[in-house]
Design an enzyme around this catalytic site. Structure first.
Site, PDB file in Angstrom:
ATOM      1  N   CYS A 223      46.753  38.095  30.597  1.00  0.00           N
ATOM      2  CA  CYS A 223      45.900  38.480  29.474  1.00  0.00           C
ATOM      3  C   CYS A 223      46.156  39.958  29.187  1.00  0.00           C
ATOM      4  O   CYS A 223      46.114  40.786  30.099  1.00  0.00           O
ATOM      5  CB  CYS A 223      44.432  38.250  29.829  1.00  0.00           C
ATOM      6  SG  CYS A 223      43.288  38.907  28.585  1.00  0.00           S
TER       7      CYS A 223
ATOM      8  N   ASP B 261      47.060  33.955  32.997  1.00  0.00           N
ATOM      9  CA  ASP B 261      46.840  32.805  32.136  1.00  0.00           C
ATOM     10  C   ASP B 261      47.844  31.746  32.556  1.00  0.00           C
ATOM     11  O   ASP B 261      49.007  32.051  32.836  1.00  0.00           O
ATOM     12  CB  ASP B 261      47.075  33.169  30.658  1.00  0.00           C
ATOM     13  CG  ASP B 261      45.990  34.078  30.101  1.00  0.00           C
ATOM     14  OD1 ASP B 261      44.807  33.868  30.444  1.00  0.00           O
ATOM     15  OD2 ASP B 261      46.320  34.991  29.339  1.00  0.00           O
TER      16      ASP B 261
END
Length: 136
Positions: free
Chosen positions: A52, A59
Site C-alpha cells: 500500500c 497487499d
C-alpha cells in the site's frame, strides 16, 4: 535455423538476480509457432504481493493474465520474476494492474490482452481491477 529457445536466459542454470523493483526489461519472449490462428494463453498466480503506498502494508492478489498472441509469447519464468518484483513497490491496485497490462502489451503487441487483479479484502472490501484491450 533459429531455435525457439534462443535468447531465453532465465531458464538456464546459474545464479539468479531477482529484481528489486518492477522492470519490464526482465520479460523474455519467444516466437509464436502458431501465428496463423487465434488461441488464448492464460497465466495466474495467487502469490502476488505489493505494498500500500500510504501505509506500507502488504497487499495480496490473484493476478490473471490472458492473451491471444500475435508474433510473440512471454516466457513464464520471466513473467513470474516480473510479477514478484512488485513486492517492494508501493502502488494502488489500479496502478499495479495497469502497469502489468502496459508492460505486457508494449512488449508482446498481442491480438487481445486482459489483465485482472483480484485483491484480498482490506477494511472489509475486496477489490478487482480488470484491463481489457477490447475496451481500448
Amino acid at each position: 535455423m533459429k531455435s525457439h529457445t534462443e535468447g531465453l536466459t532465465l531458464l538456464k542454470k546459474g545464479e539468479m538476480n531477482y529484481p528489486q523493483a518492477p522492470d519490464a526489461s526482465i520479460l523474455e519472449t519467444f516466437e509464436n509457432s502458431n501465428p496463423q490462428r487465434n488461441y488464448w494463453i492464460q497465466f495466474e498466480t495467487d502469490e502476488f504481493t505489493s505494498l500500500c503506498p500510504i501505509t506500507g502494508q502488504p497487499d495480496f492478489a490473484r493476478i490473471t493474465i490472458e492473451y491471444v498472441p500475435d508474433q510473440l509469447c512471454v516466457e513464464s519464468k520471466s513473467l513470474k520474476l516480473f510479477l514478484f518484483s512488485f513486492r517492494n513497490e508501493g502502488s494502488f491496485y489500479e496502478d499495479v494492474t495497469n502497469r502489468i497490462y502496459t508492460d505486457l502489451f508494449g512488449l508482446l503487441k498481442p491480438r487481445h490482452l486482459i489483465v485482472t487483479g483480484d485483491f484480498t479484502a482490506r477494511g472489509g472490501i475486496r477489490s478487482s481491477v480488470r484491463v481489457d484491450s477490447a475496451d481500448a
